[in-house]
Design an enzyme around this catalytic site. Structure first.
Site, PDB file in Angstrom:
ATOM      1  N   ARG A  62      19.801 -35.238 -20.176  1.00 42.70           N
ATOM      2  CA  ARG A  62      18.741 -34.250 -20.374  1.00 42.70           C
ATOM      3  C   ARG A  62      19.238 -33.006 -21.116  1.00 42.70           C
ATOM      4  O   ARG A  62      18.469 -32.282 -21.728  1.00 42.70           O
ATOM      5  CB  ARG A  62      18.110 -33.870 -19.034  1.00 42.70           C
ATOM      6  CG  ARG A  62      16.691 -33.387 -19.211  1.00 42.70           C
ATOM      7  CD  ARG A  62      16.013 -32.861 -17.948  1.00 42.70           C
ATOM      8  NE  ARG A  62      16.280 -33.593 -16.745  1.00 42.70           N
ATOM      9  CZ  ARG A  62      17.097 -33.161 -15.764  1.00 42.70           C
ATOM     10  NH1 ARG A  62      17.716 -32.002 -15.864  1.00 42.70           N
ATOM     11  NH2 ARG A  62      17.270 -33.890 -14.677  1.00 42.70           N
ATOM     12  N   TYR A 116      -3.449 -21.721 -34.336  1.00 38.56           N
ATOM     13  CA  TYR A 116      -3.646 -23.166 -34.184  1.00 38.56           C
ATOM     14  C   TYR A 116      -4.431 -23.428 -32.896  1.00 38.56           C
ATOM     15  O   TYR A 116      -4.135 -22.838 -31.845  1.00 38.56           O
ATOM     16  CB  TYR A 116      -2.245 -23.780 -34.114  1.00 38.56           C
ATOM     17  CG  TYR A 116      -2.155 -25.274 -33.989  1.00 38.56           C
ATOM     18  CD1 TYR A 116      -2.692 -26.115 -34.954  1.00 38.56           C
ATOM     19  CD2 TYR A 116      -1.468 -25.850 -32.923  1.00 38.56           C
ATOM     20  CE1 TYR A 116      -2.553 -27.483 -34.852  1.00 38.56           C
ATOM     21  CE2 TYR A 116      -1.324 -27.224 -32.819  1.00 38.56           C
ATOM     22  CZ  TYR A 116      -1.874 -28.034 -33.788  1.00 38.56           C
ATOM     23  OH  TYR A 116      -1.731 -29.388 -33.687  1.00 38.56           O
ATOM     24  N   ASP A 188       4.479 -18.704 -35.096  1.00 39.53           N
ATOM     25  CA  ASP A 188       4.400 -20.106 -35.480  1.00 39.53           C
ATOM     26  C   ASP A 188       4.610 -20.129 -36.991  1.00 39.53           C
ATOM     27  O   ASP A 188       3.752 -19.707 -37.756  1.00 39.53           O
ATOM     28  CB  ASP A 188       3.026 -20.674 -35.079  1.00 39.53           C
ATOM     29  CG  ASP A 188       2.889 -22.155 -35.383  1.00 39.53           C
ATOM     30  OD1 ASP A 188       3.556 -22.638 -36.321  1.00 39.53           O
ATOM     31  OD2 ASP A 188       2.092 -22.824 -34.694  1.00 39.53           O
ATOM     32  N   LYS A 213       5.946 -31.613 -38.909  1.00 40.89           N
ATOM     33  CA  LYS A 213       5.418 -31.424 -40.261  1.00 40.89           C
ATOM     34  C   LYS A 213       6.541 -31.518 -41.302  1.00 40.89           C
ATOM     35  O   LYS A 213       6.996 -32.612 -41.581  1.00 40.89           O
ATOM     36  CB  LYS A 213       4.673 -30.090 -40.334  1.00 40.89           C
ATOM     37  CG  LYS A 213       3.711 -29.846 -39.154  1.00 40.89           C
ATOM     38  CD  LYS A 213       2.514 -30.773 -39.163  1.00 40.89           C
ATOM     39  CE  LYS A 213       1.705 -30.806 -37.880  1.00 40.89           C
ATOM     40  NZ  LYS A 213       1.225 -29.555 -37.345  1.00 40.89           N
TER      41      LYS A 213
END
Ligand SMILES: *Cc1c(COP(=O)(O)O)cnc(C)c1O
Length: 398
Positions: A62, A116, A188, A213
């Site tokens: 992890r 967003y 962002d 993206k």
């Protein structure tokens, strides 16, 4: 290889970044290290490893392996002045973890009205339920944000350019107002990436990418990142570990693979999108083109001042016509897929209705709107395709 690359240009940095010799073992691409269990030589070794800070040391799956560390390290080195980066299994996970790392019950978040939509949903959902209130602000507010900062304001969230409508924010002015009041800033930065808009050196505390993206670049992986400014990483990392955030090494590897070509891809996206945006701006069927590098876009002057270039996503407004006419346009396109997300090699077109996602600003758009992601196809072929689409709009709108 991979000494200090901060003085190098963008294309060189995306090629070199994160490829530390101890993580690549001489292989060009850092290999996929898959792990849950890490084995220790002895009980003493296990005790020793668990007791110390495990950053960049194998401890348990992890906590990551060199595959994830390499991509995180690469993203940090693309933001001059940054302290560290944590990876997430999506861009939305990056946004929610960053906000949960900073905010506590009773705090207020200032959120840009052009954010967003899933970011807005987080504010109105989980954050609200935790007793964190959100005040939306006009993307063009600039230094005026100072008037909104109150006793309980803990963080200011920016997104520039804005989702769907591409308003460019005055990031330095907002950062200055936030700093004066001890308020944390987040952005962002998915549209520009650190190559076109490095924000940590402007004083932003946390910069967030939907790596899904442009970092990945091939529409086949979900991935997010948060890069922290000086002194900000420990808080982010602690919250991320407490929330169990981990990214698969295979996905991180694909992110690293995509990153190597990002500077070249962005240059093509930029040139092709600008050509197509300028072509659309001349068309009688088009009332407005919303592209930060074009004069009609709110904040265009700020774009010229702050950004090193533009990417491949923009929108345009039709000169009236019905929803059906807009659908006829989009349905006619052969080379543009109809689908969410963007930043891949292929072009996309979707209908957008930004007024549905606004709280404190109203829009006065002349007609239905379309968002385009311009991919790596030849722009002349895309223009011919759009020409056919506009003819279909005329036939349906008439
Ligand atoms: C797509 C997107 C996200 C979310 O990324 P996912 O990886 O899809 O969760 C966040 N911000 C912006 C601006 C985006 O376009």
């Amino acid at each position: 290889m991979n000494g200090d690359i901060t003085d190098k240009r963008e294309g060189t940095r995306v090629v070199q970044a994160g490829r530390r010799p101890e993580w690549t073992a001489g292989i060009v691409n850092p290999p996929v290290w898959r792990a849950s269990t890490i084995l220790y030589d002895s009980v003493a070794h296990l005790r020793e490893s668990g007791g110390r800070d495990t950053h960049h040391r194998l401890f348990y799956g992890r906590r990551g392996t060199p595959t994830q560390w390499s991509l995180a390290d690469a993203l940090t080195s693309l933001e001059p002045g940054a302290e560290g980066t944590f990876l997430y299994p999506s861009g939305v996970a990056a946004i929610s973890t960053a906000l949960l790392a900073i905010l506590s019950p009773g705090d207020e978040l200032l959120l840009v009205d052009s954010a967003y939509d899933p970011t807005r949903n987080l504010a109105g959902g989980l954050l609200k339920r935790m007793g964190i209130t959100t005040r939306f602000y006009d993307p063009m507010i600039g230094a005026g944000i100072a008037d909104l900062i109150g006793e309980r304001t803990r963080a200011i969230f920016m997104e520039s350019p804005g989702s769907l409508t591409f308003e460019v924010q005055d990031v330095p002015a907002i950062v200055a107002a936030a700093r004066a009041r001890g308020v944390t800033t987040l952005i962002d930065n998915t549209w520009a990436t650190p190559l076109l808009f490095p924000v940590i050196e402007l004083g932003v505390d946390y910069t967030i990418l939907a790596c899904t993206k442009y970092i990945v670049g091939h529409s086949d992986v979900m991935l997010g990142s948060v890069t922290a400014g000086p002194g900000r990483f420990a808080r982010l990392r602690d919250a991320s570990l407490q929330l169990g955030q981990v990214t698969s090494p295979d996905d991180a590897w694909l992110g690293s693979r995509g990153l190597r070509t990002m500077a070249v891809r962005l240059r093509h996206h930029e040139a092709a999108a600008l050509r197509i945006a300028r072509w659309l701006a001349e068309r009688p069927e088009v009332a407005a083109v919303l592209h930060p590098a074009l004069p009609g876009c709110p904040g265009h002057d700020l774009f010229l001042r702050d950004f090193k270039g533009s990417s491949g996503l923009f929108a345009f407004t039709l000169a009236g016509g019905s929803d059906a006419a807009r659908a006829a346009l989009i349905d006619t396109l052969d080379l543009f897929g109809i689908g969410y997300s963007w930043g891949g090699y292929e072009s996309l077109a979707i209908p957008i209705d930004p007024q549905r996602h606004r709280s404190v600003t109203t829009r006065d758009d002349a007609g239905p709107m379309v968002r385009l992601q311009i991919g790596l196809e030849d722009p002349d072929d895309l223009i011919a395709d759009l020409d056919r689409g506009l003819a279909a709009w005329r036939a349906t709108a008439a």
